[in-house]
Scaffold this active site. Sequence first.
Site, PDB file in Angstrom:
ATOM      1  N   PHE A 120       0.851  -1.173   0.000  1.00  6.87           N
ATOM      2  CA  PHE A 120       0.000   0.000   0.000  1.00  6.87           C
ATOM      3  C   PHE A 120       0.893   1.231   0.000  1.00  6.87           C
ATOM      4  O   PHE A 120       1.896   1.282   0.714  1.00  6.87           O
ATOM      5  CB  PHE A 120      -0.924   0.018   1.224  1.00  6.87           C
ATOM      6  N   ASP A 121       0.504   2.224  -0.792  1.00  2.00           N
ATOM      7  CA  ASP A 121       1.388   3.371  -0.973  1.00  2.00           C
ATOM      8  C   ASP A 121       1.126   4.508   0.001  1.00  2.00           C
ATOM      9  O   ASP A 121       1.906   5.432   0.094  1.00  2.00           O
ATOM     10  CB  ASP A 121       1.273   3.900  -2.410  1.00  2.00           C
ATOM     11  N   LYS A 122       0.015   4.486   0.734  1.00  2.00           N
ATOM     12  CA  LYS A 122      -0.308   5.597   1.620  1.00  2.00           C
ATOM     13  C   LYS A 122      -0.819   5.062   2.949  1.00  2.00           C
ATOM     14  O   LYS A 122      -1.606   4.113   2.984  1.00  2.00           O
ATOM     15  CB  LYS A 122      -1.383   6.507   0.999  1.00  2.00           C
TER      16      LYS A 122
END
Length: 370
Positions: free
Chosen positions: A315-317
């Site tokens: 997941f990037d955030k």
Amino acid sequence: MGAASARFAALHRNTTSLVNAVREELHDPLTPVLALGAAASAAVGSGVDSFLVVSVMAGNAVISGAQRLRAERSLRGLLLSERMNGRLVDWAPAMSLADGVAADHEVFFAGLTAAPVRTVAAEELRVGDIIALRPSDVVPADARLLVSDRLELDEAGLTGESGPVAKDPAATPGADLADRSCMVYEGCTVLAGTGYAVVVAAGPQTEAGRAAELAGRATAPIGIEGRLAALTKVALPATGLGGAAVTLLGLMRGVPVREALSTGVAIAVAAVPEGLPLVATVAQSAAARRLSHRGVLTRSGRVLEALGRVDVVCFDKTGTLTEGRLAVARGAGYDHELPTGGALGMRLLRTAARACPEREGGRALAHATD
């Protein structure tokens, strides 16, 4: 009579839903092959074989359809519990800007903040409606800000931005989605401040709705389903040729036509793995049921095979995974940390709460820590 009619209507809806789900499950690569084999078996007088093939095909479709219905019913329940509402403002400007007449901002929006507000379902909002935004509200539609006061939103679900995003009515022409500070988007949460906005898109026309539509488009079959499709393209002609060859050889050896045809059909049907779809469906349904006991809702059993090949999920955030709610875990007081469950820790929290400033001018502060 009314109760009986309601029960009959519910039974009719459930039956129709199950029939539709079974029909969708019959869109399987092996269905045409199995149906052809069952018809051929029946034609040559092998009713038992035909019944067994049809039973396997129907059982597979019913089990898969029932699993899909249960998952969709649970999903609808979750969506209903999270149904969004909006604050619809009964207001219209007292003056018009026709013919290029300029007006003072405060004069034009006079009476907006004092206009009556009523709560409506998000589905009832239409383009041009005026909505009010308050702390903890979920934005019910895409809207253009008209008036705002220290408005901050959580847009992590749409843009991935983990921090609060400040909003302002000033226009931002040509800006990217994440930089349009004059816009609020459906599904985002108001963290602080207040605002009024005019709806510019609702339902599937919103940015969130368009993203969901793109994500929901069907893709090419993968895993077992894709391999079955590829196998069918190769095996179906080979099975037909093999059955025809056996029938022809039997006729050349003087075997009666009925017996030769029956042997060819038996060879063709035996070459089809009619039990494979049923075994795969039962295994996927069992796995989906075990996952449901752990709080994981599986809409289709076919995704389990894809998930089984996943080693790492990235997941990037951080805002995508957090719940967006603050919770006090420990309190730092005096010269050491205090557990909030203890008497001294609770006393410290109460003291800090009393020290927070009260409302000023009839308006609550943006954050308690202010």
